[in-house]
Design a protein around this motif. Structure first.
Motif, short mmCIF file in Angstrom:
data_model
loop_
_atom_site.label_atom_id
_atom_site.label_comp_id
_atom_site.label_asym_id
_atom_site.label_seq_id
_atom_site.Cartn_x
_atom_site.Cartn_y
_atom_site.Cartn_z
N THR A 160 84.61 -32.76 -40.17
CA THR A 160 85.24 -34.09 -40.06
C THR A 160 85.33 -34.76 -41.45
N GLY A 161 84.41 -34.65 -42.22
CA GLY A 161 84.60 -35.03 -43.49
C GLY A 161 85.63 -34.57 -44.45
N TRP B 24 100.07 -38.64 -36.37
CA TRP B 24 99.26 -39.77 -36.65
C TRP B 24 100.19 -41.01 -36.05
N ARG C 238 88.57 -36.45 -42.85
CA ARG C 238 88.72 -37.77 -43.33
C ARG C 238 89.32 -38.19 -44.43
N ASP C 239 89.32 -37.10 -45.20
CA ASP C 239 89.90 -37.37 -46.68
C ASP C 239 91.19 -37.26 -46.78
N ARG D 51 91.18 -42.58 -37.06
CA ARG D 51 90.37 -41.55 -36.54
C ARG D 51 91.28 -40.25 -35.92
N ASN D 52 92.42 -40.32 -36.35
CA ASN D 52 93.38 -39.08 -35.96
C ASN D 52 92.62 -37.83 -36.40
N TYR D 53 91.74 -38.05 -37.39
CA TYR D 53 91.19 -36.80 -38.02
C TYR D 53 90.60 -35.88 -37.18
N GLU D 54 89.96 -36.78 -36.06
CA GLU D 54 88.95 -35.90 -35.17
C GLU D 54 89.79 -34.81 -34.44
N PRO E 4 94.54 -40.20 -41.88
CA PRO E 4 94.08 -41.57 -42.00
C PRO E 4 93.43 -42.06 -40.50
N LYS F 281 98.28 -40.39 -46.87
CA LYS F 281 96.88 -40.12 -47.18
C LYS F 281 95.86 -41.32 -47.74
N PRO F 282 94.75 -41.10 -47.51
CA PRO F 282 93.68 -41.90 -47.78
C PRO F 282 93.54 -42.02 -49.20
#
Length: 232
Positions: A79-80, A179, A83-84, A89-92, A87, A222-223
């Protein structure tokens, strides 16, 4: 007053094959809807149970080390690492796609379909260049067909990840990370877009970040704290 606890005789317990099949079914449901099942921790728990049943409990530690070596593992798991890069919660869904690759190699993943060798090679050969322009969910499925595995639901108001698999389980999955949402500071619902936007395509071995090809929209979204990825 002491309660009487009923002890189930061993002869009435489900056989190991049925236990394994049940866990495989639960894993496939959790991979497709990770948020509903408890996220990454639920996936890890299901993998632990399956590997215990198959008498290979050390296999996940080996996989975790491989993820850590490639940069796909962080202090909070896969997840981490996502997450980087993705953006909201789409990373899950991206996280679930990484676990699905492990499940595929173990023979647990139940895709909706698989690509013939020539179709898979054609997709893999052109997808990075194709992702050099902004695309939507409809663009992906129009170009490459329905995904072999849909991580997330069919509602276009939410992000999702689309996985395309070769019939050879040793070949890497080609994943499209999409996303939907709103600009920072704007109303969070409903999202701005009728269709989820393609942010990145991921496939290949080697360093995790270098497996991503970002669309222009993906680069913009991108974050801000993410480390730079390889230019495409």
């Amino acid at each position: 007053m002491r309660e009487t606890v009923e002890v189930i005789p061993p002869s009435l317990l489900a056989p190991s094959e049925e236990i394994r099949d049940h866990l495989v079914d639960q894993l496939n449901l959790a991979l497709r809807r990770p948020g509903m099942y408890g996220g990454e921790m639920a996936l890890r728990t299901l993998l632990d149970h399956l590997l215990f049943v198959e008498r290979q409990p050390e296999a996940f530690a080996q996989q975790q080390q491989a993820w850590e070596d490639s940069g796909a593992w962080s202090a909070i798991g896969v997840t981490g690492a996502f997450r980087d890069l993705i953006p909201g919660r789409n990373y899950e869904y991206g996280m679930a796609s990484v676990y699905a690759e492990f499940a595929q190699r173990r023979g647990w993943l139940k895709p909706d379909r698989v690509l013939a060798t020539d179709a898979y090679e054609a997709l893999k050969g052109r997808v990075r260049q194709w992702a050099g322009k902004d695309r939507t969910w409809a663009d992906v499925t129009s170009e490459f067909g329905a995904p072999c595995v849909l991580f997330g639901g069919n509602n276009p108001l939410y992000g999702k990840t689309l996985g395309y698999l070769s019939k050879d389980p040793e070949q890497p999955t080609v994943t499209f990370h999409l996303w939907n949402g709103s600009a920072p500071g704007a109303e969070s619902w409903p999202p701005e877009h009728e269709q989820p936007l393609l942010l990145a395509v991921r496939y290949g071995e080697g360093p995790f970040r270098q497996s991503f090809t970002f669309t222009p929209e993906g680069q913009r979204r991108k974050p801000a704290f993410a480390e730079p990825c390889r230019p495409q």
